[in-house]
Design an enzyme around this catalytic site. Structure first.
Site, mmCIF file in Angstrom:
data_model
loop_
_atom_site.group_PDB
_atom_site.id
_atom_site.type_symbol
_atom_site.label_atom_id
_atom_site.label_comp_id
_atom_site.label_asym_id
_atom_site.label_seq_id
_atom_site.Cartn_x
_atom_site.Cartn_y
_atom_site.Cartn_z
ATOM 1 N N HIS A 1 0.832 -1.206 0.000
ATOM 2 C CA HIS A 1 0.000 0.000 0.000
ATOM 3 C C HIS A 1 0.863 1.250 0.000
ATOM 4 O O HIS A 1 0.409 2.332 -0.378
ATOM 5 C CB HIS A 1 -0.941 0.002 1.211
ATOM 6 C CG HIS A 1 -0.270 0.336 2.500
ATOM 7 N ND1 HIS A 1 0.620 -0.533 3.124
ATOM 8 C CD2 HIS A 1 -0.334 1.435 3.291
ATOM 9 C CE1 HIS A 1 1.061 0.040 4.231
ATOM 10 N NE2 HIS A 1 0.495 1.214 4.364
ATOM 11 N N ARG A 2 2.082 1.127 0.454
ATOM 12 C CA ARG A 2 3.091 2.179 0.350
ATOM 13 C C ARG A 2 4.357 1.528 -0.196
ATOM 14 O O ARG A 2 4.685 0.393 0.164
ATOM 15 C CB ARG A 2 3.386 2.814 1.716
ATOM 16 C CG ARG A 2 2.222 3.592 2.312
ATOM 17 C CD ARG A 2 2.077 4.949 1.640
ATOM 18 N NE ARG A 2 1.025 5.742 2.275
ATOM 19 C CZ ARG A 2 -0.241 5.773 1.910
ATOM 20 N NH1 ARG A 2 -0.654 5.006 0.912
ATOM 21 N NH2 ARG A 2 -1.113 6.548 2.515
ATOM 22 N N LYS B 1 9.849 -1.896 3.497
ATOM 23 C CA LYS B 1 11.000 -1.585 4.350
ATOM 24 C C LYS B 1 11.107 -2.593 5.469
ATOM 25 O O LYS B 1 10.111 -2.932 6.113
ATOM 26 C CB LYS B 1 10.829 -0.178 4.952
ATOM 27 C CG LYS B 1 12.030 0.323 5.714
ATOM 28 C CD LYS B 1 13.039 0.906 4.756
ATOM 29 C CE LYS B 1 14.292 1.370 5.471
ATOM 30 N NZ LYS B 1 15.164 0.264 5.885
ATOM 31 N N LYS C 1 4.078 -0.973 12.120
ATOM 32 C CA LYS C 1 5.053 -0.122 12.802
ATOM 33 C C LYS C 1 5.264 1.169 12.010
ATOM 34 O O LYS C 1 5.303 2.273 12.573
ATOM 35 C CB LYS C 1 6.365 -0.889 12.953
ATOM 36 C CG LYS C 1 7.347 -0.322 13.940
ATOM 37 C CD LYS C 1 8.587 -1.207 14.033
ATOM 38 C CE LYS C 1 8.277 -2.580 14.591
ATOM 39 N NZ LYS C 1 9.502 -3.370 14.826
ATOM 40 N N ASP D 1 4.084 7.058 11.047
ATOM 41 C CA ASP D 1 3.771 7.873 9.882
ATOM 42 C C ASP D 1 4.951 8.007 8.926
ATOM 43 O O ASP D 1 5.326 9.108 8.523
ATOM 44 C CB ASP D 1 3.289 9.265 10.327
ATOM 45 C CG ASP D 1 2.644 10.049 9.183
ATOM 46 O OD1 ASP D 1 2.146 9.412 8.242
ATOM 47 O OD2 ASP D 1 2.652 11.303 9.249
ATOM 48 N N LYS E 1 10.649 -7.894 5.508
ATOM 49 C CA LYS E 1 11.674 -8.456 6.388
ATOM 50 C C LYS E 1 12.417 -9.541 5.630
ATOM 51 O O LYS E 1 11.851 -10.189 4.732
ATOM 52 C CB LYS E 1 11.048 -9.064 7.647
ATOM 53 C CG LYS E 1 11.987 -9.060 8.853
ATOM 54 C CD LYS E 1 12.164 -7.643 9.401
ATOM 55 C CE LYS E 1 12.928 -7.628 10.704
ATOM 56 N NZ LYS E 1 12.975 -6.281 11.291
ATOM 57 N N SER F 1 15.743 5.339 9.796
ATOM 58 C CA SER F 1 15.998 4.802 8.460
ATOM 59 C C SER F 1 15.268 5.626 7.399
ATOM 60 O O SER F 1 15.781 5.842 6.290
ATOM 61 C CB SER F 1 15.547 3.339 8.389
ATOM 62 O OG SER F 1 16.513 2.474 8.936
ATOM 63 N N LYS G 1 17.449 11.460 2.879
ATOM 64 C CA LYS G 1 18.757 12.090 2.647
ATOM 65 C C LYS G 1 19.393 11.548 1.375
ATOM 66 O O LYS G 1 19.937 12.310 0.559
ATOM 67 C CB LYS G 1 19.658 11.838 3.857
ATOM 68 C CG LYS G 1 21.088 12.301 3.680
ATOM 69 C CD LYS G 1 21.935 11.935 4.881
ATOM 70 C CE LYS G 1 23.393 12.281 4.667
ATOM 71 N NZ LYS G 1 24.237 11.945 5.844
#
Length: 465
Positions: free
Chosen positions: A62-63, A67, A91, A96, A103, A357, A363
């Site tokens: 969904h995003r 990660k 999490k 947000d 994983k 992260s 960045k």
């Protein structure tokens, strides 16, 4: 034996009963999208070929990117990475950050193998992930986990860059990198620092259900695990007035109601590989007994399923702060709740790592450090304020103090302050939801907040008809 995914499912369904969303939508939100199981050959130090088993789970798209860390352990399996990937989805929602959960795991013991072999495994893993579109700045971004560190993340970044020479954002393919490879200061201590902020927020919350006073002064703390998370959490708690009275490690546990020298014990652990022969306090050959000693705050920061029906009745803490993933089984959770012990759930408490992260990923995508654009402007504004104050009062600030007051934020200042703000706002959201919906505990509130947020994304993106 219950798995991490079983635990996640039970907690999810306990929270889902408080939602009015379509049950079929909730089932879709709960389900893990992809689990990729790999087997690949790697030459060991003797010249023989070993076949390595590895996994990468992507729970929700969904995003994007997804990660989540990569752990190296002989105990890793598909159910474990599936459960941990699911935890990552929710999490990320709590703090947000715009990621789906993922994983990974590789079935080796890195502590029993040479660095050269671990490097060969890591680089071969990236080749496999890249071939099947399971890694990339916009696809899936790994990070350190149990058995891995900045060293492995550097090998991942380098291998990905070699395989994708035209991807200008190649360093954003992984986080937790060394600073020399465009990592971010504060990432190493981020999870432990997030644990500290979570505990502070819970202590200040009169609705949390504990009877402890706000602030850490004099609070007695037991920490299980002096790895990266436990060490930094313990150090921060101690620096802000808490007394570390117990430390549990793999080989033994130590307890002293008058307090332990945590830094000395950490050095001893590093030099000797354990704490069993450290000359202080009461020693427990079975380190789990340490968790049963009297304290105000218990911080399990090691492995999953450390608090079970076998010892939940003997836990003597006002707050259990779940720094590790799934340290408390669902059955033990019910016992502790009935006894009036407050649990700060892992779903929220150890989200500091993925928060920082996220900062590192931003960045790398922007190709500029946060302080480079901010510090000079902040310096100028601070000088103007000081000059105005001096003109109004006719009194000059001493040069040494002026230099400190003029200084704008460094990158680590920005990271630490942003992490503290994120953890505070996230705690407030789940505490408010608990109060508004009359939910039984913070864990249920955390799961409910996350699942409803993720479900809303599914609806808005048309991922559910």
């Amino acid at each position: 034996m219950a798995t991490l995914y079983d635990d996640f499912t039970e907690y999810f369904e306990a929270a889902a009963q408080y939602s009015e969303l379509n049950p079929r939508l909730l089932e879709q939100v709960k389900t893990c999208n992809n689990v990729y199981q790999m087997s690949f050959p790697v030459e060991n130090d003797d010249g023989e070929i070993e076949v390595i088993e590895a996994y990468r789970a992507q729970h929700s798209h969904h995003r994007l990117p997804t990660k989540g860390g990569i752990r190296y352990s002989t105990m890793v399996d598909a159910d474990e990475v599936r459960g941990l990937a699911a935890l990552m989805t929710f999490k990320c929602a709590i703090v947000d950050v715009p990621f789906g959960g993922a994983k990974g795991g590789v079935c080796i013991d890195p502590y029993q193998r040479s660095p050269e072999f671990v490097e060969r495994v890591t680089r071969r893993l990236v080749i496999e992930l890249n071939r099947h579109q399971f890694i990339g700045p916009a696809i899936d971004v790994p990070a350190p986990d149990y058995g891995t560190s900045a060293r492995e993340m550097a090998w991942i970044a380098d291998t990905y860059r070699t395989l994708n020479p035209h991807d200008i954002n190649h360093f954003a393919c992984v986080t937790g990198k060394p600073l020399s490879l465009h990592g971010i200061p504060g990432r190493r201590e981020a999870t432990g620092l997030g644990v500290f902020h979570g505990i502070i927020n819970c202590l200040a919350d009169a609705r949390a259900g504990h009877d402890l006073s706000p602030g850490l002064d004099g609070k007695r703390v037991i920490v299980q695990g002096l790895g990266n998370v436990g060490y930094h959490a313990a150090r921060e708690l101690s620096d802000h007035g808490a007394r570390i009275v117990g430390i549990a490690e793999h080989d033994a546990g130590l307890y002293d109601p008058n307090g332990l020298d945590m830094e000395a014990i950490a050095r001893h652990r590093w030099e000797h590989g354990g704490i069993g022969n450290f000359p202080a306090g009461q020693v427990f050959a079975n380190s789990l007994e340490t968790l049963e000693q009297s304290c105000d705050i218990l911080v399990p920061a090691a492995l999953e399923h450390q608090i079970t029906v076998d010892n939940a009745d003997r836990i003597r803490a006002g707050i259990i702060a779940e720094a590790a993933n799934a340290p408390t089984t669902p059955d033990a959770d019910r016992i502790l709740r009935e006894r009036g012990i407050t649990l700060i759930p892992d779903l929220y408490l150890n989200a500091g790592g993925v928060t920082v992260s996220y900062f590192e990923w931003i960045k790398n995508l922007s190709h500029v450090s946060f302080d480079r654009m901010l510090t000079g402007t902040a310096d100028m504004q601070n000088r103007r304020i000081l000059d105005t104050m001096q003109a109004i009062t006719g009194s000059a600030v001493p040069l040494q103090e002026r230099a400190m007051l003029e200084r704008g934020p460094t990158e680590i200042d920005i990271v630490h302050n942003s992490l503290a703000k994120t953890m505070g706002e996230s705690y407030q959201r789940i505490s408010d939801l608990r109060s508004e919906r009359d939910l039984p505990d913070l864990r249920t509130a955390a799961y409910l907040y996350s699942l409803e947020l993720v479900a809303q994304s599914y609806l808005e993106l048309g991922l559910f008809p």
